[in-house]
Write an enzyme that holds these catalytic residues in place. Structure first.
Site, short mmCIF file in Angstrom:
data_model
loop_
_atom_site.label_atom_id
_atom_site.label_comp_id
_atom_site.label_asym_id
_atom_site.label_seq_id
_atom_site.Cartn_x
_atom_site.Cartn_y
_atom_site.Cartn_z
N THR A 15 9.19 -5.77 -13.59
CA THR A 15 8.48 -5.49 -15.52
C THR A 15 6.76 -5.10 -14.93
O THR A 15 6.30 -4.87 -15.54
CB THR A 15 8.16 -6.32 -15.97
OG1 THR A 15 10.18 -6.55 -16.01
CG2 THR A 15 7.74 -6.52 -17.65
N ASP A 59 14.49 -3.32 -9.12
CA ASP A 59 14.41 -4.92 -10.91
C ASP A 59 15.21 -5.94 -9.86
O ASP A 59 16.10 -5.59 -9.07
CB ASP A 59 15.62 -4.49 -11.72
CG ASP A 59 16.26 -4.72 -12.72
OD1 ASP A 59 15.35 -4.53 -13.78
OD2 ASP A 59 16.16 -6.06 -12.75
N SER A 60 14.55 -6.78 -10.17
CA SER A 60 15.22 -8.24 -9.55
C SER A 60 16.86 -8.83 -9.32
O SER A 60 17.05 -9.24 -8.85
CB SER A 60 13.71 -9.64 -9.50
OG SER A 60 14.33 -10.22 -10.95
N THR A 91 11.34 -11.54 -13.38
CA THR A 91 11.31 -12.86 -13.46
C THR A 91 12.37 -13.33 -12.68
O THR A 91 13.00 -13.86 -12.77
CB THR A 91 10.79 -13.23 -14.45
OG1 THR A 91 11.05 -12.47 -15.23
CG2 THR A 91 9.27 -12.49 -14.66
N ASP A 92 13.34 -12.12 -13.35
CA ASP A 92 14.91 -12.80 -13.72
C ASP A 92 16.43 -13.55 -12.75
O ASP A 92 16.17 -14.53 -12.61
CB ASP A 92 15.87 -11.04 -13.47
CG ASP A 92 15.93 -10.90 -14.82
OD1 ASP A 92 15.40 -11.60 -16.30
OD2 ASP A 92 15.97 -9.28 -15.09
N GLN A 281 24.50 -29.21 -15.53
CA GLN A 281 24.40 -28.45 -16.24
C GLN A 281 22.73 -28.44 -16.51
O GLN A 281 22.79 -27.42 -17.11
CB GLN A 281 25.27 -28.02 -17.36
CG GLN A 281 26.67 -26.99 -16.24
CD GLN A 281 27.78 -27.69 -17.24
OE1 GLN A 281 27.23 -27.58 -18.68
NE2 GLN A 281 29.16 -27.41 -17.26
N CYS A 282 22.16 -29.86 -16.97
CA CYS A 282 20.98 -30.19 -17.20
C CYS A 282 20.04 -29.70 -16.76
O CYS A 282 19.97 -29.68 -15.79
CB CYS A 282 21.13 -31.79 -17.48
SG CYS A 282 22.56 -32.21 -19.08
N1 ASP Z 1 14.56 -6.83 -14.93
C1 ASP Z 1 13.55 -7.14 -14.85
C2 ASP Z 1 13.25 -7.86 -12.94
O1 ASP Z 1 13.30 -9.27 -13.25
C3 ASP Z 1 12.42 -8.22 -15.60
C4 ASP Z 1 11.08 -8.90 -14.95
O2 ASP Z 1 10.74 -8.55 -14.33
O3 ASP Z 1 10.23 -9.80 -16.21
O4 ASP Z 1 13.23 -7.16 -12.62
#
Ligand code: ASP
Length: 346
Positions: A15, A59-60, A91-92, A281-282
Site C-alpha cells: 500500500t 502485493d505482500s 503489511t500483510d 495461539q495467544c
Molecule cells: N495487501 C497489502 C500488502 O500487504 C496491504 C498493505 O500493504 O498494507 O501488500
C-alpha cells in the site's frame, strides 16, 4: 571530513507505494525512482538516499522464498556501500519477511528497517510519510562511536520500532498495525527518538563480514487446534507426504485435547520423523508444556516447546533450520535456542 550517511531505500510493493488515480480513484503503484520528487522533505536529511524498486512490485500476499532470497541478495550486494537499509513492504506478510530476513542475514551490524503503511503515501491522511521518514532516521542513527543504534532487522510502524521477528500484524484497520507482545519496543518516536538500548542486540565485536544463508526448506505445515476438531482430518494432515515439520498452534500455555486420539495422531507424525513445534495461539505469553497434563502428554511423545516465539518467527526459523540441517536432533537443538532474538530462553 565525515562521509555522508547513506541509506538504500528498497520498494517491494504494498500500500505505501500507491497513488490514487485522480479520475478512476484506483490505487496504482507510482514510479518509485521519483520518491524524492514526491517527498522533497527527504532531501532535508542531508543523507545520500538511493532507491531500488523491485520489478514487478508485489502485493505482500505474493511473498515467497524466492522473494526473500532476492531481498537478502540485494542487501548482501550493497552491504558495504550503505549505512542502513529501509525496506518498504506490504503489511500483510511483513512480520514473516522480517522474521525470515533475521535468520537469512545472520549476525548483521547494520539496520534493516521494514516499514509500510495502512494508507497509500499519495493520500492526504497517509501514515506512510511519517513511517518512511522515521524509518530513514532510525536506519541512519549512530552512537558516538559511529556504530548503528539498531543493528537489527526491525519493523517501524506508527512511532514504534520493533524487533522484526517478535512482531505480528494485529489490525487491518488502525495505524498501529503491529504488536510485539512478548518483547519490548526497540525505540519509541516522539519529539525525540528514544532507543531502548538494553533490549537491542549489539555484536560482541564489530567488523565481521555479512554471511547470509540462502538455503531454506519450506516443508512446514501449520495446524491450529480447535475445539471439536475431527480425528480423521488430523490424521490426514499429519500423514501428508513431504512435511518435515508441523507448527502446532495450541491453546494457552501449550494445551491441546487430552484424549489419546489426539496424542496418538500427533505421535504418528513424530514417529515418521516429522518435527512438531508447539506454539501458543495467544498473542502474548509462552508455551510451558509442564504447566498442565495435556501439555505434558505432548512433551512425552516428543513435541518441542516453542516458548514465546510468534508463529511467523517459528515458521521462518523452521524454513531456515530445515534448509541447514538434515538431522532432526540438530534442528530441535536450535529450536530451543535463541538464535536471533526471536525467543526468550528460560
Ligand atoms: N495487501 C497489502 C500488502 O500487504 C496491504 C498493505 O500493504 O498494507 O501488500
Amino acid at each position: 571530513m565525515n562521509k555522508t550517511t547513506s541509506i538504500l531505500l528498497v520498494y517491494t510493493g504494498g500500500t505505501i507505494g500507491m497513488k490514487q488515480d485522480p479520475e478512476t480513484l484506483d490505487l496504482r503503484p507510482f514510479d518509485f525512482s521519483q520518491i524524492l520528487e514526491e517527498m522533497p522533505e527527504l532531501r532535508k536529511f542531508g543523507y545520500t538516499i538511493d532507491t531500488y524498486s523491485f520489478d514487478p512490485v508485489i502485493d505482500s500476499s505474493d511473498v515467497n522464498i524466492e522473494f526473500w532470497k532476492n531481498l537478502t541478495h540485494l542487501i548482501e550486494q550493497n552491504y558495504g556501500r550503505y549505512d542502513g537499509f529501509v525496506i518498504l513492504h506490504g503489511t500483510d506478510t511483513m512480520s514473516f519477511s522480517a522474521s525470515a530476513l533475521s535468520f537469512m542475514l545472520g549476525d548483521i551490524e547494520k539496520p534493516v528497517v521494514f516499514t509500510g503503511s495502512q494508507l497509500p503515501i499519495g493520500m492526504l491522511r497517509t501514515d506512510g510519510k511519517e513511517n518512511l521518514i522515521s524509518s530513514i532516521e532510525i536506519a541512519a542513527s549512530k552512537d558516538r562511536n559511529g556504530h548503528p543504534m539498531v543493528p537489527e532487522v526491525c519493523i517501524y510502524f506508527e512511532s514504534q520500532l520493533y524487533r522484526g521477528n517478535r512482531t505480528t500484524k494485529y489490525t487491518a484497520e488502525n495505524f498501529r498495525a503491529f504488536r510485539s507482545a512478548n518483547y519490548p519496543v526497540l525505540a519509541e518516536v516522539g519529539i525525540h527518538i528514544k532507543f531502548n538500548t538494553a533490549f537491542i542486540r549489539y555484536p560482541e565485536t564489530w567488523g565481521k563480514p555479512l554471511r547470509p544463508t540462502y538455503e531454506l526448506d519450506p516443508s512446514v505445515l501449520i495446524i491450529k487446534v480447535i475445539p471439536g476438531m475431527k480425528k480423521e482430518l488430523l490424521d490426514a494432515l499429519v500423514s501428508i507426504d513431504g512435511i518435515r515439520a508441523i507448527v502446532l498452534e495450541t491453546y494457552g500455555s501449550g494445551n491441546a485435547p487430552s484424549g489419546s486420539w489426539f496424542t496418538d495422531s500427533v505421535k504418528k507424525a513424530i514417529d515418521r520423523g516429522v518435527i512438531v513445534l508447539n506454539i501458543t495461539q495467544c498473542l502474548a505469553g509462552r508455551v510451558d508444556m509442564d504447566a498442565y497434563s495435556t501439555g505434558k502428554s505432548l512433551k512425552n511423545i516428543g513435541v518441542t516447546g516453542g516458548g514465546d516465539c510468534t508463529t511467523e518467527a517459528a515458521v521462518a526459523k523452521l524454513f531456515f533450520l530445515l534448509g541447514q540441517y538434515s538431522d532432526n536432533e540438530d534442528i530441535v537443538y536450535f529450536l530451543k535456542k535463541n538464535m536471533r532474538g526471536e525467543l526468550t530462553e528460560v
